[in-house]
Design an enzyme around this catalytic site. Structure first.
Site, PDB file in Angstrom:
ATOM      1  N   GLY A  30       0.864  -1.171   0.000  1.00 52.96           N
ATOM      2  CA  GLY A  30       0.000   0.000   0.000  1.00 52.96           C
ATOM      3  C   GLY A  30       0.904   1.224   0.000  1.00 52.96           C
ATOM      4  O   GLY A  30       1.859   1.297   0.803  1.00 52.96           O
ATOM      5  N   GLN A  82      -5.498  -8.981  -2.365  1.00 54.81           N
ATOM      6  CA  GLN A  82      -5.505  -7.989  -1.280  1.00 54.81           C
ATOM      7  C   GLN A  82      -6.939  -7.636  -0.855  1.00 54.81           C
ATOM      8  O   GLN A  82      -7.189  -7.304   0.298  1.00 54.81           O
ATOM      9  CB  GLN A  82      -4.779  -6.710  -1.711  1.00 54.81           C
ATOM     10  CG  GLN A  82      -3.278  -6.859  -1.846  1.00 54.81           C
ATOM     11  CD  GLN A  82      -2.857  -7.204  -3.255  1.00 54.81           C
ATOM     12  OE1 GLN A  82      -3.609  -7.847  -3.979  1.00 54.81           O
ATOM     13  NE2 GLN A  82      -1.675  -6.785  -3.665  1.00 54.81           N
ATOM     14  N   ASP A 101      -1.580   4.577  -6.211  1.00 52.04           N
ATOM     15  CA  ASP A 101      -0.146   4.402  -5.958  1.00 52.04           C
ATOM     16  C   ASP A 101       0.682   5.568  -6.477  1.00 52.04           C
ATOM     17  O   ASP A 101       1.771   5.844  -5.985  1.00 52.04           O
ATOM     18  CB  ASP A 101       0.348   3.096  -6.575  1.00 52.04           C
ATOM     19  CG  ASP A 101      -0.158   1.938  -5.745  1.00 52.04           C
ATOM     20  OD1 ASP A 101      -1.296   1.514  -5.959  1.00 52.04           O
ATOM     21  OD2 ASP A 101       0.581   1.495  -4.837  1.00 52.04           O
ATOM     22  N   ASN A 134      -3.155   2.632 -10.064  1.00 51.71           N
ATOM     23  CA  ASN A 134      -3.565   1.861  -8.884  1.00 51.71           C
ATOM     24  C   ASN A 134      -3.529   0.381  -9.260  1.00 51.71           C
ATOM     25  O   ASN A 134      -3.208   0.027 -10.409  1.00 51.71           O
ATOM     26  CB  ASN A 134      -4.965   2.296  -8.427  1.00 51.71           C
ATOM     27  CG  ASN A 134      -5.337   1.724  -7.065  1.00 51.71           C
ATOM     28  OD1 ASN A 134      -4.561   1.813  -6.110  1.00 51.71           O
ATOM     29  ND2 ASN A 134      -6.506   1.101  -6.954  1.00 51.71           N
TER      30      ASN A 134
HETATM   31  O1  MRU Z   1       0.627  -4.083  -4.594  1.00 47.31           O
HETATM   32  P1  MRU Z   1       0.011  -3.333  -3.450  1.00 47.31           P
HETATM   33  O2  MRU Z   1      -0.800  -4.207  -2.557  1.00 47.31           O
HETATM   34  O3  MRU Z   1       1.035  -2.516  -2.704  1.00 47.31           O
HETATM   35  O4  MRU Z   1      -0.979  -2.317  -4.147  1.00 47.31           O
HETATM   36  C1  MRU Z   1      -1.709  -1.442  -3.332  1.00 47.31           C
HETATM   37  C2  MRU Z   1      -2.700  -0.627  -4.064  1.00 47.31           C
HETATM   38  O5  MRU Z   1      -2.799  -0.663  -5.261  1.00 47.31           O
HETATM   39  C3  MRU Z   1      -3.527   0.308  -3.227  1.00 47.31           C
HETATM   40  O6  MRU Z   1      -4.781   0.479  -3.805  1.00 47.31           O
HETATM   41  C4  MRU Z   1      -2.820   1.666  -3.171  1.00 47.31           C
HETATM   42  O7  MRU Z   1      -1.506   1.534  -2.730  1.00 47.31           O
HETATM   43  C5  MRU Z   1      -3.539   2.624  -2.304  1.00 47.31           C
HETATM   44  S1  MRU Z   1      -3.164   2.361  -0.611  1.00 47.31           S
HETATM   45  C6  MRU Z   1      -3.944   3.482   0.358  1.00 47.31           C
END
Ligand code: MRU
Length: 354
Positions: free
Chosen positions: A51, A201, A242, A252
């Site tokens: 995240g 996730q 992201d 994202n």
């Molecule tokens: O690969 P990840 O689990 O790190 O991806 C996370 C996301 O895409 C979330 O939607 C994003 O980081 C927003 S977190 C508040």
């Protein structure tokens, strides 16, 4: 709800990092202590901590870990070691800008003192900055929740993707913060959480967080979103980010772009929730944002079982780009950017927080 701490620093500048291992959720709540920068690098790469905002906090604390062991007799100056550790952490994951933002912020805070202050004092400064980033993230998440809560109407169905909750931030989340705040205000609504292939996730983390807070949630597979929208069950789509380019194009979790297209086709508002630390105004468009490509085995051998033939070709981008034109608004700690235009983004991020 039991207090779950995504990540925390334990002790003084010679201390260590404790983080919840998100790869083991929801069946086991296990905290992992990281004493070295290598352990933090691994935790970021393997998504033990994940995240965008949480990655930023982890990277900041990782930099402190990398510098706490600095000794003058190791053959490199504090400055050289700082550059080395910062570059190493930057190589852990490429997409979430919070990682780069946090590292740059720490490096800046000691850059002008590095040749005169003793190492321990410099590392103490780094730790203070890392803790400030964590505290600011907590505050930003609360402000995002407050800014967006009115978007959730009584009786609404809200669709979310991946995990943009407390686990993805220092605390409380971004997209989920909006839902948490709406629930605190007494609003009743229903959440559909996308499973979020390939690493789940949504299934593992988002449903768990919502359940912990007593929010009504239904898990769906990613490929069910269109049908659920067509059945009229979704009044709002809410996701995190992201990295957001200067024009509002938003990167994202893979699958977000598809949801935005579906939302437009069904006339459903599509909102992104993100703190100002997730904007990258140095990049004009989403196409300029680096997209992480991950191990094919995440697709062929998800969670311990082979589900595709040996030797099959796999494409596994971890993120996609949603064009600003498909985004109804971006909820930030400084208010809602709506419509999503270069000017509106600059106006919202450029000025002091309300
Ligand atoms: O690969 P990840 O689990 O790190 O991806 C996370 C996301 O895409 C979330 O939607 C994003 O980081 C927003 S977190 C508040």
């Amino acid at each position: 709800m039991p207090e779950v701490r995504t990540i925390e620093w334990i002790g003084d500048e010679s201390g260590y990092v404790r983080l919840i291992d998100q790869t083991l959720l929801p069946t086991a709540v296990v905290y992992r202590d990281c004493h070295t920068v290598e352990e933090i690098w691994e935790a970021i790469r393997l998504l033990r901590v994940r995240g965008a905002p949480a990655i930023g906090v982890a990277a900041a604390m990782g930099l402190v870990l990398g510098m706490k062991s600095f000794r003058e007799d190791q053959g490199a100056s504090y400055r050289q070691r700082l550059v080395q550790v910062a570059d190493y952490l930057r190589s852990s994951r490429p997409t979430a800008v919070n990682l780069f933002w946090a590292i740059d912020r720490l490096v800046r805070v000691v850059a002008h003192r590095v040749d005169q202050d003793p190492p321990r004092q410099l590392t103490r400064r780094l730790l203070a900055e890392a803790l400030a980033i964590e505290a600011e993230d907590r505050a930003m998440c609360r402000a995002i929740g407050q800014a967006g809560a009115a978007l959730v109407g009584e009786g609404d169905g809200v669709l979310t993707h991946c995990n943009a909750g407390g686990l993805a931030t220092a605390d409380y989340g971004t997209a989920l913060a909006v839902l948490f705040r709406a629930a605190e205000l007494g609003r009743r609504f229903h959440v559909f959480a996308d499973e979020t292939r390939p690493l789940l996730q949504g299934a593992r983390l988002t449903t768990w967080e919502l359940q912990q807070r007593g929010i009504d949630v239904t898990l769906i597979c990613d490929n069910m979103a269109a049908q659920v929208m067509k059945e009229g069950r979704v009044q709002l789509v809410l996701v995190g980010a992201d990295r957001i380019a200067a024009n509002g194009d938003t990167v994202n979790k893979i699958g977000t772009y598809g949801l935005a297209v579906l939302a437009q086709a069904h006339g459903i508002p599509f909102y992104v929730a993100a703190p100002s630390s997730t904007f990258d105004l140095s990049l004009a468009r989403g196409a300029d944002i680096p997209i992480e490509q991950r191990d094919p085995r995440e697709v062929t051998h998800g969670f311990g079982r082979q589900t595709a033939p040996d030797g099959i070709k796999v494409y596994n981008p971890a993120f996609d780009v949603t064009p600003a034109s498909l985004i109804t608004g971006i909820i930030t700690e400084r208010g809602i950017i709506r419509p999503v235009t270069v000017e509106h983004i600059q106006r919202t991020l450029g000025g002091p927080a309300d």
